[in-house]
Design a protein around this motif. Sequence first.
Motif, PDB file in Angstrom:
ATOM      1  N   SER A   1     108.837  55.205 -93.718  1.00  0.00           N
ATOM      2  CA  SER A   1     108.328  56.123 -92.701  1.00  0.00           C
ATOM      3  C   SER A   1     106.996  56.753 -93.096  1.00  0.00           C
ATOM      4  N   CYS A   2     106.692  56.766 -94.391  1.00  0.00           N
ATOM      5  CA  CYS A   2     105.424  57.342 -94.833  1.00  0.00           C
ATOM      6  C   CYS A   2     104.475  56.287 -95.398  1.00  0.00           C
ATOM      7  N   ALA A   3     104.833  55.004 -95.257  1.00  0.00           N
ATOM      8  CA  ALA A   3     103.958  53.928 -95.724  1.00  0.00           C
ATOM      9  C   ALA A   3     102.657  53.936 -94.934  1.00  0.00           C
ATOM     10  N   LEU A   4     101.562  53.602 -95.585  1.00  0.00           N
ATOM     11  CA  LEU A   4     100.245  53.659 -94.951  1.00  0.00           C
ATOM     12  C   LEU A   4      99.910  52.398 -94.166  1.00  0.00           C
ATOM     13  N   SER A   5     100.771  51.374 -94.243  1.00  0.00           N
ATOM     14  CA  SER A   5     100.567  50.148 -93.476  1.00  0.00           C
ATOM     15  C   SER A   5     101.904  49.445 -93.302  1.00  0.00           C
ATOM     16  N   ASP A   6     102.199  49.008 -92.082  1.00  0.00           N
ATOM     17  CA  ASP A   6     103.382  48.197 -91.762  1.00  0.00           C
ATOM     18  C   ASP A   6     104.713  48.898 -91.990  1.00  0.00           C
ATOM     19  N   GLY A   7     104.732  50.197 -92.004  1.00  0.00           N
ATOM     20  CA  GLY A   7     105.988  50.917 -92.204  1.00  0.00           C
ATOM     21  C   GLY A   7     107.091  50.545 -91.226  1.00  0.00           C
ATOM     22  N   PRO A   8     106.803  50.372 -89.910  1.00  0.00           N
ATOM     23  CA  PRO A   8     107.873  50.102 -88.949  1.00  0.00           C
ATOM     24  C   PRO A   8     108.621  48.786 -89.155  1.00  0.00           C
ATOM     25  N   ASN A   9     108.038  47.857 -89.907  1.00  0.00           N
ATOM     26  CA  ASN A   9     108.746  46.590 -90.127  1.00  0.00           C
ATOM     27  C   ASN A   9     109.173  46.375 -91.583  1.00  0.00           C
ATOM     28  N   MET A  10     108.995  47.376 -92.424  1.00  0.00           N
ATOM     29  CA  MET A  10     109.420  47.266 -93.820  1.00  0.00           C
ATOM     30  C   MET A  10     110.923  47.459 -93.985  1.00  0.00           C
ATOM     31  N   VAL A  11     111.439  46.961 -95.120  1.00  0.00           N
ATOM     32  CA  VAL A  11     112.809  47.270 -95.517  1.00  0.00           C
ATOM     33  C   VAL A  11     112.759  48.252 -96.679  1.00  0.00           C
TER      34      VAL A  11
ATOM     35  N   VAL B   1     108.217  29.499 -97.159  1.00  0.00           N
ATOM     36  CA  VAL B   1     108.700  30.857 -97.385  1.00  0.00           C
ATOM     37  C   VAL B   1     108.823  31.538 -96.020  1.00  0.00           C
ATOM     38  N   PHE B   2     109.880  32.324 -95.837  1.00  0.00           N
ATOM     39  CA  PHE B   2     110.037  33.063 -94.591  1.00  0.00           C
ATOM     40  C   PHE B   2     109.634  34.514 -94.795  1.00  0.00           C
ATOM     41  N   ASP B   3     108.625  34.949 -94.044  1.00  0.00           N
ATOM     42  CA  ASP B   3     108.149  36.321 -94.096  1.00  0.00           C
ATOM     43  C   ASP B   3     108.941  37.128 -93.070  1.00  0.00           C
ATOM     44  N   ALA B   4     109.982  37.768 -93.539  1.00  0.00           N
ATOM     45  CA  ALA B   4     110.919  38.437 -92.632  1.00  0.00           C
ATOM     46  C   ALA B   4     110.372  39.724 -92.047  1.00  0.00           C
ATOM     47  N   THR B   5     109.514  40.411 -92.784  1.00  0.00           N
ATOM     48  CA  THR B   5     109.047  41.713 -92.308  1.00  0.00           C
ATOM     49  C   THR B   5     107.874  41.593 -91.327  1.00  0.00           C
TER      50      THR B   5
ATOM     51  N   SER C   1     112.208  46.990 -87.778  1.00  0.00           N
ATOM     52  CA  SER C   1     112.808  46.545 -89.039  1.00  0.00           C
ATOM     53  C   SER C   1     114.299  46.260 -88.924  1.00  0.00           C
ATOM     54  N   SER C   2     114.955  46.746 -87.873  1.00  0.00           N
ATOM     55  CA  SER C   2     116.387  46.492 -87.715  1.00  0.00           C
ATOM     56  C   SER C   2     116.681  45.006 -87.539  1.00  0.00           C
ATOM     57  N   MET C   3     115.674  44.231 -87.127  1.00  0.00           N
ATOM     58  CA  MET C   3     115.851  42.796 -86.904  1.00  0.00           C
ATOM     59  C   MET C   3     115.641  41.959 -88.164  1.00  0.00           C
ATOM     60  N   VAL C   4     115.127  42.577 -89.229  1.00  0.00           N
ATOM     61  CA  VAL C   4     114.825  41.825 -90.450  1.00  0.00           C
ATOM     62  C   VAL C   4     116.053  41.108 -91.016  1.00  0.00           C
ATOM     63  N   PRO C   5     117.215  41.765 -91.150  1.00  0.00           N
ATOM     64  CA  PRO C   5     118.372  41.063 -91.715  1.00  0.00           C
ATOM     65  C   PRO C   5     118.820  39.869 -90.874  1.00  0.00           C
ATOM     66  N   TYR C   6     118.770  40.004 -89.557  1.00  0.00           N
ATOM     67  CA  TYR C   6     119.232  38.922 -88.690  1.00  0.00           C
ATOM     68  C   TYR C   6     118.339  37.691 -88.809  1.00  0.00           C
ATOM     69  N   LEU C   7     117.038  37.899 -88.764  1.00  0.00           N
ATOM     70  CA  LEU C   7     116.121  36.769 -88.881  1.00  0.00           C
ATOM     71  C   LEU C   7     116.174  36.147 -90.278  1.00  0.00           C
ATOM     72  N   SER C   8     116.324  36.980 -91.292  1.00  0.00           N
ATOM     73  CA  SER C   8     116.401  36.470 -92.662  1.00  0.00           C
ATOM     74  C   SER C   8     117.622  35.584 -92.843  1.00  0.00           C
ATOM     75  N   LYS C   9     118.749  36.029 -92.321  1.00  0.00           N
ATOM     76  CA  LYS C   9     119.980  35.245 -92.457  1.00  0.00           C
ATOM     77  C   LYS C   9     119.881  33.934 -91.693  1.00  0.00           C
ATOM     78  N   ALA C  10     119.236  33.963 -90.543  1.00  0.00           N
ATOM     79  CA  ALA C  10     119.036  32.731 -89.787  1.00  0.00           C
ATOM     80  C   ALA C  10     118.157  31.753 -90.565  1.00  0.00           C
ATOM     81  N   ALA C  11     117.091  32.268 -91.183  1.00  0.00           N
ATOM     82  CA  ALA C  11     116.197  31.411 -91.965  1.00  0.00           C
ATOM     83  C   ALA C  11     116.914  30.815 -93.170  1.00  0.00           C
ATOM     84  N   ALA C  12     117.764  31.614 -93.814  1.00  0.00           N
ATOM     85  CA  ALA C  12     118.530  31.107 -94.952  1.00  0.00           C
ATOM     86  C   ALA C  12     119.469  29.984 -94.517  1.00  0.00           C
TER      87      ALA C  12
END
Length: 265
Positions: A235-245, A187-191, A208-219
């Motif tokens: 933006s208001c997530a209590l953990s890992d907000g900067p890398n979420m989609v 499994v590829f953990d993109a976030t 998080s802007s890089m998530v789509p690019y890495l996901s497509k490469a993994a696919a």
Amino acid sequence: MILMAGPCVIESEASLFRIAEALQPYHEDARFDFYFKASFDKANRTSLESYRGPGMEEGLRLLQKVKEHFGYKIVTDVHESYQVAPTAEVADIIQIPAFLCRQTDLLVAAAKTDRIVNIKKGQFMNPADMRYSVLKVLKTRGCDEVGYENAKKHKVLLTERGSSFGYGNLVVDMRSPVIMREFAPVVFDATHSVQMPGSGGGKTGGDSSMVPYLSKAAAAVGVDGFFFETHFDPSCALSDGPNMVTLEGLKQLTETLLAIEACSR
């Protein structure tokens, strides 16, 4: 396609159910083998002041409630051996965090359940050495030979989530999923792969802007599934907000990944 998605951590019952409801289309879509993901405790936070979650007892109660209400299969992580048995009563996948991927007692405890065991590759690990983590689970389950089909039969997954590249940065070597698929479905953990550890002044940053690019490469490389942390408002997530989609972004991205996967086949 295996799809694990949900918030990083259980923030509240209301937010948990709001995100769970938004993910219902994936559960109903036959193209996905969907698992709802949320952590009851983030035990490896950078700072003591960082939010960790509601704890095991309350967190498992809420995950069971989601399971009963939506019919979802559940994936959540454990950090200590004593957490495995109660977690196995609720979760369909027991996840071993990346920092603990070599922790023998934890792997053996997870292997003694009848649940799928998902081992996240450590940021510090040579992907080829993940065979030994897989083998710890396989041997506990009565299988002495590592290999993709044996791991699939005995319900073991590996997850790629990037490798440390200097301080405060991760990179993804797309050779890694290819290497690890010799030992188990991957499994590829993109976030988590776009995290920037320790770059947020006492907390982990990300891009998080890089998530789509890495996901497509993994696919395109070929993986068995994807792991995304998602939120109605990262933006208001209590953990890992900067890398979420976002929930909306996830919908478009998963359609693209299915199309790439079809082309690759």
